[in-house]
Design a protein around this motif. Structure first.
Motif, mmCIF file in Angstrom:
data_model
loop_
_atom_site.group_PDB
_atom_site.id
_atom_site.type_symbol
_atom_site.label_atom_id
_atom_site.label_comp_id
_atom_site.label_asym_id
_atom_site.label_seq_id
_atom_site.Cartn_x
_atom_site.Cartn_y
_atom_site.Cartn_z
ATOM 1 N N SER A 1 1.223 -10.615 3.321
ATOM 2 C CA SER A 1 0.978 -9.238 2.875
ATOM 3 C C SER A 1 0.019 -9.213 1.677
ATOM 4 C CB SER A 1 2.299 -8.582 2.475
ATOM 5 O OG SER A 1 2.074 -7.531 1.560
ATOM 6 N N VAL B 1 7.784 -8.818 9.066
ATOM 7 C CA VAL B 1 6.427 -8.261 8.980
ATOM 8 C C VAL B 1 6.365 -6.888 9.652
ATOM 9 C CG1 VAL B 1 4.034 -8.711 9.703
ATOM 10 C CG2 VAL B 1 5.464 -10.585 8.903
ATOM 11 N N LYS C 1 13.731 -3.595 9.583
ATOM 12 C CA LYS C 1 13.960 -4.410 8.385
ATOM 13 C C LYS C 1 15.379 -4.070 7.890
ATOM 14 C CE LYS C 1 9.048 -4.050 7.217
ATOM 15 N NZ LYS C 1 8.006 -4.145 6.197
ATOM 16 N N ARG D 1 9.472 1.525 3.894
ATOM 17 C CA ARG D 1 9.319 0.283 4.663
ATOM 18 C C ARG D 1 8.154 -0.583 4.203
ATOM 19 N NH1 ARG D 1 6.282 0.345 10.225
ATOM 20 N NH2 ARG D 1 5.869 -1.694 9.371
ATOM 21 N N PRO E 1 5.103 -4.845 -0.894
ATOM 22 C CA PRO E 1 6.425 -5.354 -1.261
ATOM 23 C C PRO E 1 7.305 -4.263 -1.880
ATOM 24 C CG PRO E 1 4.924 -5.736 -3.074
ATOM 25 C CD PRO E 1 4.129 -5.009 -2.011
ATOM 26 N N ASP F 1 6.061 0.442 -4.406
ATOM 27 C CA ASP F 1 4.618 0.520 -4.636
ATOM 28 C C ASP F 1 4.207 -0.413 -5.793
ATOM 29 O OD1 ASP F 1 2.253 2.733 -3.760
ATOM 30 O OD2 ASP F 1 1.921 1.619 -5.616
ATOM 31 N N THR F 2 3.170 -1.196 -5.524
ATOM 32 C CA THR F 2 2.746 -2.178 -6.534
ATOM 33 C C THR F 2 2.198 -1.522 -7.803
ATOM 34 O OG1 THR F 2 0.576 -2.341 -5.466
ATOM 35 C CG2 THR F 2 2.222 -3.998 -4.866
ATOM 36 N N GLN F 3 1.679 -0.302 -7.671
ATOM 37 C CA GLN F 3 1.208 0.413 -8.867
ATOM 38 C C GLN F 3 2.337 0.441 -9.900
ATOM 39 O OE1 GLN F 3 0.203 4.934 -9.605
ATOM 40 N NE2 GLN F 3 -0.137 4.402 -7.488
ATOM 41 N N PHE G 1 -8.947 -1.295 0.991
ATOM 42 C CA PHE G 1 -7.878 -1.848 1.834
ATOM 43 C C PHE G 1 -8.196 -1.677 3.319
ATOM 44 C CE2 PHE G 1 -3.480 -1.672 3.737
ATOM 45 C CZ PHE G 1 -3.221 -3.021 3.572
ATOM 46 N N PHE H 1 2.945 2.936 11.835
ATOM 47 C CA PHE H 1 2.891 2.893 10.370
ATOM 48 C C PHE H 1 1.733 3.735 9.825
ATOM 49 C CE2 PHE H 1 1.085 0.485 6.672
ATOM 50 C CZ PHE H 1 2.122 0.664 5.785
HETATM 51 N N1 LIG Z 1 0.437 1.500 -2.032
HETATM 52 C C1 LIG Z 1 1.328 0.460 -1.564
HETATM 53 C C2 LIG Z 1 0.742 -0.177 -0.311
HETATM 54 C C3 LIG Z 1 1.674 -1.190 0.325
HETATM 55 C C4 LIG Z 1 1.242 -1.538 1.747
HETATM 56 O O1 LIG Z 1 0.540 -0.758 2.435
HETATM 57 N N2 LIG Z 1 1.667 -2.705 2.211
HETATM 58 C C5 LIG Z 1 1.424 -3.111 3.575
HETATM 59 C C6 LIG Z 1 1.420 -4.627 3.659
HETATM 60 S S1 LIG Z 1 0.195 -5.336 2.643
HETATM 61 C C7 LIG Z 1 2.569 -2.645 4.440
HETATM 62 O O2 LIG Z 1 3.507 -2.096 3.924
HETATM 63 N N3 LIG Z 1 2.492 -2.871 5.748
HETATM 64 C C8 LIG Z 1 3.563 -2.501 6.616
HETATM 65 C C9 LIG Z 1 4.788 -3.339 6.455
HETATM 66 O O3 LIG Z 1 4.777 -4.367 5.753
HETATM 67 O O4 LIG Z 1 5.787 -2.993 7.070
HETATM 68 C C10 LIG Z 1 1.559 -0.548 -2.694
HETATM 69 O O5 LIG Z 1 0.761 -0.590 -3.636
HETATM 70 O O6 LIG Z 1 2.580 -1.244 -2.680
#
Ligand SMILES: N[C@@H](CCC(=O)N[C@@H](CS)C(=O)NCC(=O)O)C(=O)O
Length: 300
Positions: free
Chosen positions: A12, A36, A40, A51, A54, A65-67, A103, A129
């Protein structure tokens, strides 16, 4: 402080951003590897339907959210700072640019190449998604445009990194973590794309060398038990008049992908953060934290 637990999976990109921030902090943390794709089952009781990857858990507090994850890491472990030199606004602004704009391009460029080796069920899951079909043929047809956009924007950090080790100076920041995962994800399947940017390449090596701190693996069931045994950390509620009243039932949903709404009781609202209270038999009561930017808050 209760242990930092990161729910994530190795490939990820956003998780790589959080892992690198943990590396800057030289943190010891617990790692839970999550699936993945959906379902989950060991994550949902903690997140109420959120979902994305991380998710950070500290006791019975859950950070989405990583922010926000990086901001919370900074609050709990101030040094080494993710905002060196007091450049908080600049770092957060660059991170927002990088992620919102790069992204989709990074994922498109990478999947155009990796399309034949995607795991079973992945394309269907990501279509749900994102609300858009993941069609590898179409991505391949669009690749010249995706690459042109990606390269044009990578030229900006390439220029900046000519004269400095990291985007904001001689120390890595949130801005570097955010840009790095957009480069990291492309570099594996498409090394030649990144190699054309020598300053970005050297910087990406420096980012990689930061590492991930010290993770120790636990499983999702153990993480649920940690939440159940804990009580949410005490906090002073914020009250932003531009939003629903504290104590009311609200929904919170990401505004881009993975838009499943999460329902809870609003217990704090500031211009940059939403906190709700939820409970689930597997975890008891948890406080779930979201950034304000990128999320839609509505009366439930
Ligand atoms: N804005 C979110 C974006 C997180 C994101 O889009 N992660 C992707 C993986 S890199 C995701 O969730 N993909 C679907 C999943 O893992 O189920 C953050 O900063 O955490």
């Amino acid at each position: 402080m209760a242990d930092i637990i990161l729910h994530h999976y190795p490939l990820s990109p956003y998780a790589e951003k959080a892992r690198t921030a943990l590396g800057i902090k030289r943190a010891a943390w617990r790692s839970v590897i999550i699936p993945v794709i959906m379902p989950k089952p060991d994550l949902m009781p903690l997140t109420g339907g959120y979902r994305k990857t991380p998710v950070m858990q500290i006791g019975a507090d859950v950070y989405c959210d990583t922010q926000l994850i990086l901001r919370e890491l900074e609050r709990r472990i101030p040094e080494p700072s993710l905002y060196p030199g007091g450049n908080r606004g600049l770092a957060d602004g660059i991170a927002w640019w990088a992620e919102r704009n790069l992204f989709g391009l990074a994922v498109g460029v990478a999947f155009a190449k990796m399309g034949d080796v995607l795991p079973p069920g992945f394309a269907e899951d990501r279509a749900k998604f994102s609300g858009r079909e993941l069609n590898v043929e179409r991505l391949r047809a669009a690749e010249p445009r995706l690459l042109a956009d990606y390269r044009a924007q990578l030229a900006w950090p390439e220029e900046t990194l000519g004269g400095r080790a990291f985007l904001l100076g001689d120390r890595p920041s949130t801005a570097d973590c955010a840009l790095y995962h957009m480069v990291w994800f492309v570099r594996r399947p498409r090394p030649e794309v990144i190699a054309a940017f020598p300053n970005v390449s050297a910087w990406a090596d420096r980012m990689k060398n930061i590492g991930h701190g010290t993770p120790t693996e636990i499983n999702g069931i153990e993480a649920l038990a940690v939440a159940k045994a804990a009580t949410p950390a005490p906090f002073t509620p914020a009250r932003d008049p531009n939003g629903p009243a504290l104590g009311s039932t609200v929904t919170v949903a990401a505004d881009d992908s993975g838009r499943d709404p999460i329902t809870g009781e609003l217990i704090s609202l500031s211009p940059d953060k939403i906190v709700i209270r939820r409970s689930d038999p597997a975890v008891g009561e948890v406080h779930q934290h979201f950034p304000r930017v990128g999320f839609v808050l509505a009366a439930g």
